[in-house]
Design a protein around this motif. Structure first.
Motif, short mmCIF file in Angstrom:
data_model
loop_
_atom_site.label_atom_id
_atom_site.label_comp_id
_atom_site.label_asym_id
_atom_site.label_seq_id
_atom_site.Cartn_x
_atom_site.Cartn_y
_atom_site.Cartn_z
N ASN A 175 -5.11 4.75 -4.31
CA ASN A 175 -5.83 4.15 -3.02
C ASN A 175 -7.18 4.87 -3.15
N SER A 199 -10.97 6.04 -1.29
CA SER A 199 -11.84 6.13 0.15
C SER A 199 -13.03 6.20 -0.44
N THR A 231 -17.77 -0.65 -2.71
CA THR A 231 -16.55 -0.92 -3.60
C THR A 231 -17.25 -0.11 -5.06
N THR A 287 -10.59 -9.65 -10.47
CA THR A 287 -10.21 -8.27 -9.87
C THR A 287 -8.67 -7.79 -10.55
N LYS A 321 -7.62 -4.53 -5.16
CA LYS A 321 -7.49 -5.26 -3.75
C LYS A 321 -8.52 -4.48 -2.68
N ARG A 322 -9.51 -5.23 -2.61
CA ARG A 322 -10.56 -4.58 -1.70
C ARG A 322 -9.88 -4.28 -0.18
N SER A 323 -9.26 -5.19 0.14
CA SER A 323 -8.72 -5.09 1.56
C SER A 323 -7.80 -4.08 1.69
N GLN A 324 -7.12 -3.56 0.84
CA GLN A 324 -6.09 -2.48 0.80
C GLN A 324 -6.71 -1.21 -0.18
N SER A 325 -8.13 -1.07 -0.46
CA SER A 325 -8.79 -0.21 -1.09
C SER A 325 -7.78 0.47 -2.06
N SER A 326 -7.19 -0.43 -2.85
CA SER A 326 -6.18 -0.04 -3.96
C SER A 326 -6.49 -0.55 -5.11
#
Lengths: 120, 115
Positions: free
Chosen positions: B24, B26, B30, B55, B68-73
């Protein structure tokens, strides 16, 4: 094509001694980096260089100095070694990340095999 | 400043089993994302990288990773692990802008493979 080489591979120093680690690359890369790797902390950037004659501080620069007199070499110096500098040191090089060639992605760092340094 | 979290310090899987290593990050936008592998006593080798576009990214040695942008993963996967995959794996990020390719590394996940 040797890639990125580092000398020496191992070294033991006494507190207060000095030494220089040599990194050499034969890929004509503009950028070079020095990292240290400590257990549980990943790699941390010490210093880097964006070209011959230029250097800049990274995340953990204290106690280290660097020089980039030739494009292919990047030296890391410890003027007065301390036990806290016991670590594995990695050198890396890359092309200029700002340079783009259509159809190719160039932004990748190539790493040397590392130097294990112990300071007693 | 960007940061990377690899929540699993050590993972053990059986040879032939599937693998997923978590990462993950932070960062305000992106970033560029990377996975490196380090075999014992060796330097780091790039497995794969994500810059933009699709992706799901394919890498060397049968590895893939999905951004996965929504999960920052940016988790790393392999459908069937081989004993030679035993190593330490590092996720890394760097921003799109800036004058140097300054990578921020996670703390690594050590993979053990049992036969």
């Amino acid at each position: 094509n040797a890639g990125v080489t580092q000398t020496p591979k191992f070294r033991v120093l006494k507190t207060g001694q000095s030494m220089t680690l040599l990194c050499a690359q034969d890929m004509n890369h503009e950028y070079m980096y020095w990292y240290r790797q400590d257990p549980g902390m990943g790699l941390r950037l010490i210093h880097y260089s964006v070209g011959e004659g230029t250097t800049a501080k990274g995340e953990v620069p204290d106690g280290y100095n660097v020089s980039r007199l030739k494009k292919q070499n990047f030296l890391l110096g410890l003027e007065s070694a301390a036990p806290s500098q016991t670590s594995v040191y990695f050198c890396a090089s890359s092309t200029d990340p700002g340079r783009r060639i259509p159809g190719r992605t160039l932004d990748q760092q190539f790493f040397g095999p590392g130097t294990r340094l112990t300071v007693l | 400043a960007q940061s990377v979290t690899q929540p699993d310090i050590h993972i053990t899987v059986s040879e032939g089993a599937s693998l997923e290593l978590r990462c993950n990050y932070s960062y305000g936008a992106t970033p560029y994302l990377f996975w490196y592998v380090q075999s014992p006593g060796q330097g780091l080798q790039l497995l794969l990288k994500y810059f933009s576009g699709d992706t799901l990214v394919q890498g060397i040695k049968g590895f893939e990773a999905e951004f996965k942008r929504s999960q920052s993963s940016f988790n790393l996967r392999k459908p069937s692990v081989h004993w030679s995959d035993a190593a330490e794996y590092f996720c890394a990020v760097r921003p799109h802008t800036g004058t140097a390719s300054k990578l921020t590394f996670g703390t690594g996940t050590r993979l053990q493979v049992t036969l």
